[in-house]
Scaffold this motif. Structure first.
Motif, PDB file in Angstrom:
ATOM      1  N   GLY A 171     -17.838 -11.776  14.379  1.00  0.00           N
ATOM      2  CA  GLY A 171     -19.242 -11.870  15.388  1.00  0.00           C
ATOM      3  C   GLY A 171     -20.689 -10.480  15.145  1.00  0.00           C
ATOM      4  N   TYR A 172     -21.361 -10.847  15.994  1.00  0.00           N
ATOM      5  CA  TYR A 172     -22.388 -10.118  16.389  1.00  0.00           C
ATOM      6  C   TYR A 172     -22.677  -9.350  17.404  1.00  0.00           C
ATOM      7  N   LEU A 173     -23.633  -8.241  17.259  1.00  0.00           N
ATOM      8  CA  LEU A 173     -24.235  -7.878  17.904  1.00  0.00           C
ATOM      9  C   LEU A 173     -25.773  -7.863  17.901  1.00  0.00           C
ATOM     10  N   GLY A 174     -26.676  -8.954  18.162  1.00  0.00           N
ATOM     11  CA  GLY A 174     -28.238  -9.103  18.046  1.00  0.00           C
ATOM     12  C   GLY A 174     -27.613  -9.769  16.347  1.00  0.00           C
ATOM     13  N   SER A 175     -28.135  -9.184  15.348  1.00  0.00           N
ATOM     14  CA  SER A 175     -28.361  -9.786  14.042  1.00  0.00           C
ATOM     15  C   SER A 175     -27.359  -8.988  13.068  1.00  0.00           C
ATOM     16  N   SER A 210     -23.454   1.225  15.547  1.00  0.00           N
ATOM     17  CA  SER A 210     -23.157   0.854  16.897  1.00  0.00           C
ATOM     18  C   SER A 210     -22.768  -0.615  18.322  1.00  0.00           C
ATOM     19  N   VAL A 211     -22.571  -1.785  16.373  1.00  0.00           N
ATOM     20  CA  VAL A 211     -21.439  -2.357  16.706  1.00  0.00           C
ATOM     21  C   VAL A 211     -20.196  -2.001  16.840  1.00  0.00           C
ATOM     22  N   LEU A 212     -19.604  -1.321  15.842  1.00  0.00           N
ATOM     23  CA  LEU A 212     -18.763  -0.817  16.030  1.00  0.00           C
ATOM     24  C   LEU A 212     -18.265   0.344  17.457  1.00  0.00           C
ATOM     25  N   PRO A 240     -31.267  -4.302  10.813  1.00  0.00           N
ATOM     26  CA  PRO A 240     -29.963  -5.115  10.652  1.00  0.00           C
ATOM     27  C   PRO A 240     -30.307  -6.221  10.226  1.00  0.00           C
ATOM     28  N   HIS A 241     -30.081  -6.967   9.109  1.00  0.00           N
ATOM     29  CA  HIS A 241     -30.104  -7.480   8.504  1.00  0.00           C
ATOM     30  C   HIS A 241     -28.494  -8.319   7.740  1.00  0.00           C
ATOM     31  N   PRO A 242     -28.245  -9.625   8.544  1.00  0.00           N
ATOM     32  CA  PRO A 242     -27.387  -9.895   8.388  1.00  0.00           C
ATOM     33  C   PRO A 242     -26.420 -10.446   7.218  1.00  0.00           C
ATOM     34  N   ILE A 243     -27.455 -10.694   6.130  1.00  0.00           N
ATOM     35  CA  ILE A 243     -26.832 -10.661   4.274  1.00  0.00           C
ATOM     36  C   ILE A 243     -26.961  -9.062   3.788  1.00  0.00           C
ATOM     37  N   ARG A 244     -27.793  -8.532   4.413  1.00  0.00           N
ATOM     38  CA  ARG A 244     -28.184  -7.306   3.571  1.00  0.00           C
ATOM     39  C   ARG A 244     -26.795  -6.621   3.960  1.00  0.00           C
ATOM     40  N   ASP A 245     -26.148  -6.604   5.336  1.00  0.00           N
ATOM     41  CA  ASP A 245     -24.716  -6.178   6.427  1.00  0.00           C
ATOM     42  C   ASP A 245     -24.120  -6.590   5.625  1.00  0.00           C
ATOM     43  N   LEU A 246     -23.524  -7.997   5.407  1.00  0.00           N
ATOM     44  CA  LEU A 246     -22.687  -8.753   5.189  1.00  0.00           C
ATOM     45  C   LEU A 246     -22.274  -8.211   3.231  1.00  0.00           C
TER      46      LEU A 246
END
Length: 306
Positions: free
Chosen positions: A73-77, A113-115, A136-142
């Motif tokens: 899942g996502y919280l925002g991005s 914050s997501v946890l 947040p950046h979806p690719i960087r966070d992954l």
């Protein structure tokens, strides 16, 4: 992993459920590069015949780990991943392998914050907080999650390896590298076998000679350039012929403690490794770089995955 209950709970808590298996879910991340090593045996890289194959002295143990993760899942991005890591040591005595140590953990990887927002949806999982310095950046966070997962799996393997060493002085063969642990790097009864060649130790003609090692030959011994904090000795070893396939087919990198970095010991350890090659029929796309004992650990861990 059946993560549908977690995804349903995330929706209730205001997160957007998602489903994806990250590309790096099955192994460690490495960037392709050349880190020039220091040769210890001869002025140039040479192909050295190993000689007759001989079995490992009994007993011998094998350590490996597995990892897998899913985006839930996502919280925002900002993404949230659930992962499982596991490691085991299997010991061979009297030609029989048995599991002597095992550990398995389930993780939740995300920004703090997501946890916090996920709350009870990830209750019971070990939280792994990702960096929150940047937006947040979806690719960087992954990518950050993949690196954190690598570190968690590596720490679990070091824990099990250290536990095994505390109880016996038997030979221990590790899938990966010794240089992740200063204690391992100094252990004269440990050998690491790496299947990865993202970081190559030479360039130019030395690299060509290294990558064109004939079957049952090892390279000259060298000191890897990237292992200064935990120095080791290393060499390349060709398990199977590469001609007609690709330059990396059947090629592994061996790491040992500096005390074992002599030509005589390198030949002996290489002969043990050659005698322990996985059979050609092994149902694994990496069969050409597998040892039978390491393959046994991987199959055991996969069979017990939840």
């Amino acid at each position: 992993m059946n993560l549908d209950p977690i995804r349903r709970s995330l929706r209730i808590r205001g997160l957007t459920p998602a489903f994806a298996i990250p590309e790096a879910a099955g192994g460690r991340l490495e960037e392709a590069s050349i880190a020039k090593a220091a040769l210890l045996e001869g002025p140039v890289v040479s192909a050295i015949p190993v000689g007759l194959r001989s079995p490992w002295p009994e007993p011998v143990a094998y350590l490996d780990g597995i990892q897998r993760s899913e985006l839930v899942g996502y919280l925002g991005s900002a993404p949230l991943l659930i992962a499982e890591i596991a490691a085991a040591v299997r010991e061979r005595r009297d030609r029989r392998l048995r599991t002597v140590l095992e550990d398995r953990r389930r993780l939740a990887l995300a920004r703090p914050s997501v946890l916090a927002a996920a709350g009870v949806a990830v209750a019971g999982l070990e939280p792994v907080a990702l960096p929150e310095d940047d937006p947040p950046h979806p690719i960087r966070d992954l990518l950050n999650a993949a690196r954190a997962l690598d570190r968690a799996r590596g720490a679990l393997e070091i824990q099990l390896g250290s536990s095994y060493r505390a109880r016996t002085e038997s030979w221990l063969v590790v899938d990966g590298v010794l240089s992740e642990s200063p204690r391992w790097a100094a252990d004269h009864r440990m050998v690491a076998i790496s299947k990865s060649h993202s970081i190559l130790p030479f360039d130019g003609e030395d690299l060509e000679r290294y990558l064109r090692l004939p079957a049952h030959h090892r390279s000259s011994i060298y000191v890897p350039a990237t292992r200064s904090l935990a120095p080791v000795r290393s060499w390349g070893l060709r398990l199977w012929p590469w001609e007609g396939r690709d330059l990396l087919h059947g090629l592994v990198r061996v790491e040992v403690a500096p005390a074992n970095g002599t030509p005589e010991t390198a030949d002996l350890i290489s002969s043990w490794i050659l005698a322990d090659r996985a059979p050609i029929s092994a149902p694994d796309r990496r069969w050409d770089r597998l040892l039978y004992g390491i393959h046994s650990v991987e199959e055991y861990l996969k069979s017990r995955a939840v």
